[in-house]
Design an enzyme around this catalytic site. Structure first.
Site: not given
Ligand code: NAI
Ligand code: 6NA
Length: 485
Positions: A196, A201, A218, A256
């Protein structure tokens, strides 16, 4: 000694305790159990394929073909790879032993960590939950998966079907709002994998610190795509196909490892833009050819990136937004201000800034002046430029002449570096992420080197130790026979 006071739970404490009981039973360690869980995941993905297509359409407007390519297909391939290799990965590795411990044997034994927690993200709600889950199960752990509340249909699908296809006592899906995630982090885990944003994080890391829980993050970043001049018209078209594939064709750029911005020499920018425009018109002929923006908050964030007048003036293609359907057409910007939000924040959507440079090599300094990205892409036939990028930049991965497809390789690690995250998974790396490599060292009573013990009454023991640590067998034997110091 300071004890960590657990705050009142949302009834999750008993869940964690029950998983610890299951793990303690030892059944998750059995190879047959691990293999049965992986086979269960494959059955889930194949038998429920149509339902998966439905939930991904509900949550993100993904076409079934895109859902198969990016989620179902890539997952089944990955889990089959794990199933094929698991027995080999689980075998302890023999390790050489030094003369000083002769005779002895040593090995490295992968053992499960215990009870682990996986936070997945909304943009690829199946693959970002089940890819790490498959690794955690392959390694023999009991697992909790916390899917994102922003993909509610996918979260409900996982909650309903994981217990049907897997060991319901050892694998739990805990859907719900961030507060559920907060509550889960009040408990001690043997590993947490969080996927996320960096904001959350940091929260995860802070809470994990109370229990010294190891964490893998991640996260996101701005992934640059360097586009060198390509002599062949066909190569240029293939490059543009793949740039579109690494942006708009993958969850509308909400990925991401999507291309965040392009770097190209200024004289080639017009050609690139024209090729992008013509190809976009061929690729996206109807609304369902591209996923939608996940929710109003993300839609407003993305439209906000275009509100800056200097940015909106840089639009050379697209720019139309429909708040009713949460769709944004593929949009290309040419040289938006480098201090604008679109060039300083992760875009995570269908906006593509193109930044021009004098010489393509200047791209390296541009990339290095920003936080280390999750991925770097470069389209070039120049081996010199490839080597320069490999040697002079740092990123989670670097891909030449394609984009995003590196995600589908089980043979290479997936993960970030620096602010884009830490911890790598996919394939054997997932198995290792959720394993502890235990060193096992066996000594014999047969031989005893008294020179390793005091009293240090003369230099002879030092001499013998020197021979031993130098593996100087002849000198050691002569010294033991008193024929040499
Ligand atoms: N490196 C990777 O594989 C990936 C990275 N990302 C990154 O994630 C970001 C997008 O995600 P966001 O919308 O920001 O999701 P987010 O970071 O807000 O939420 C991610 C997860 O954390 C949980 N969560 C939210 N607030 C929390 C808290 N205070 N305590 C514990 N858990 C909590 C959510 O329920 C969800 O399951 C982008 O920066 C994207 O690049 C997204 C997909 C893949
Ligand atoms: C094609 C699948 C990509 C998953 C991880 C991401 O880029 O958010």
């Amino acid at each position: 000694m300071e004890t960590v006071q657990e705050k009142p739970a949302l009834g999750l404490g008993s869940l964690v305790s029950s998983l610890r009981v299951v793990y303690k039973s030892g059944r998750t360690k059995e190879l047959a159990w691990r293999q049965s869980q992986l086979k269960g995941l494959i059955r889930l993905l194949t038998e429920k394929e149509e339902e998966i297509f439905d939930v991904l359409r509900d949550d993100l407007g993904k076409h079934r073909t895109e859902s198969f390519r990016d989620e179902v297909g890539v997952l089944v391939k990955s889990i089959k790879y794990t199933l094929q290799n698991l027995e080999k990965w689980a075998v302890p590795e023999k390790a050489p032993t030094p003369l000083v411990s002769f005779p002895a044997t040593a090995l490295v034994l992968p053992e499960p960590l215990g009870v682990v927690l996986i936070f997945s993200c909304w943009n690829f709600p199946l693959v970002l939950a089940l890819e790490p889950l498959s690794g955690a199960l392959a390694a023999g752990n009991a697992v909790v998966v916390k899917p994102s509340e922003l993909a509610p249909s996918s979260a409900a699908f996982l909650a309903a079907n994981i217990p049907r296809y897997l060991d319901a006592e050892a694998v739990k899906v805990v859907p719900g709002a961030p507060e559920v995630g907060q509550e889960l982090m009040e408990h001690r885990w043997d590993k947490v994998l969080f996927t996320g944003g960096a904001r959350v994080g940091r929260i995860i890391m802070t809470k994990a610190a109370k229990h010294l829980t190891p964490v893998a993050l991640e996260l996101g970043s701005k992934c640059p795509c360097i586009v060198d001049w390509l002599d062949s018209r066909r190569d240029s078209q293939v490059a543009v196909n793949r740039i579109i594939g690494g942006k708009w064709s993958t969850c509308a750029g909400q990925a991401c490892i999507a291309i965040d911005y392009i770097l190209v020499e200024e004289q080639f920018a017009p050609i690139l833009i024209e090729l992008l425009k013509s190809t976009l018109e061929r690729f996206f002929t109807k609304p369902e050819d591209m996923a939608r923006i996940v929710n109003e908050r993300q839609f407003n964030r993305l439209s906000g990136l275009l509100e800056d007048h200097k940015v909106s003036c840089s639009i050379v293609h697209g720019g139309d937004l429909d708040p009713k359907t949460l769709s944004i057409e593929p949009t290309i910007l040419l040289n938006p201000p480098l201090d604008s939000d679109v060039m300083t924040e992760e875009i995570f959507g269908p906006l593509l800034p193109i930044i021009t440079v004098k010489k393509i090599e200047d791209s390296i300094e541009f990339v290095n002046s920003r936080p280390k990205p999750l991925a770097i892409y470069a389209f070039t036939t120049s081996e010199a430029l490839k080597q320069q990028i490999i040697k002079e930049t740092s990123s989670g991965s670097v891909t030449f002449n394609d984009a995003i497809v590196q995600y589908g390789l089980e043979s290479i690690p997936f993960g970030g570096v620096g602010q884009s995250g830490f911890g790598q998974y996919h394939g054997k790396y997932s198995f290792e992420m959720f394993s502890h490599k235990k060193a096992v060292f066996r000594r014999s009573f047969l031989v005893e080197f008294m020179f390793r013990y005091p009293p240090w009454n003369d230099e002879s023991k030092l001499g013998l130790l020197r021979h031993v640590f130098r593996y100087d067998y002849v000198s050691l034997v002569l010294a033991l026979l008193g024929l040499r110091r």
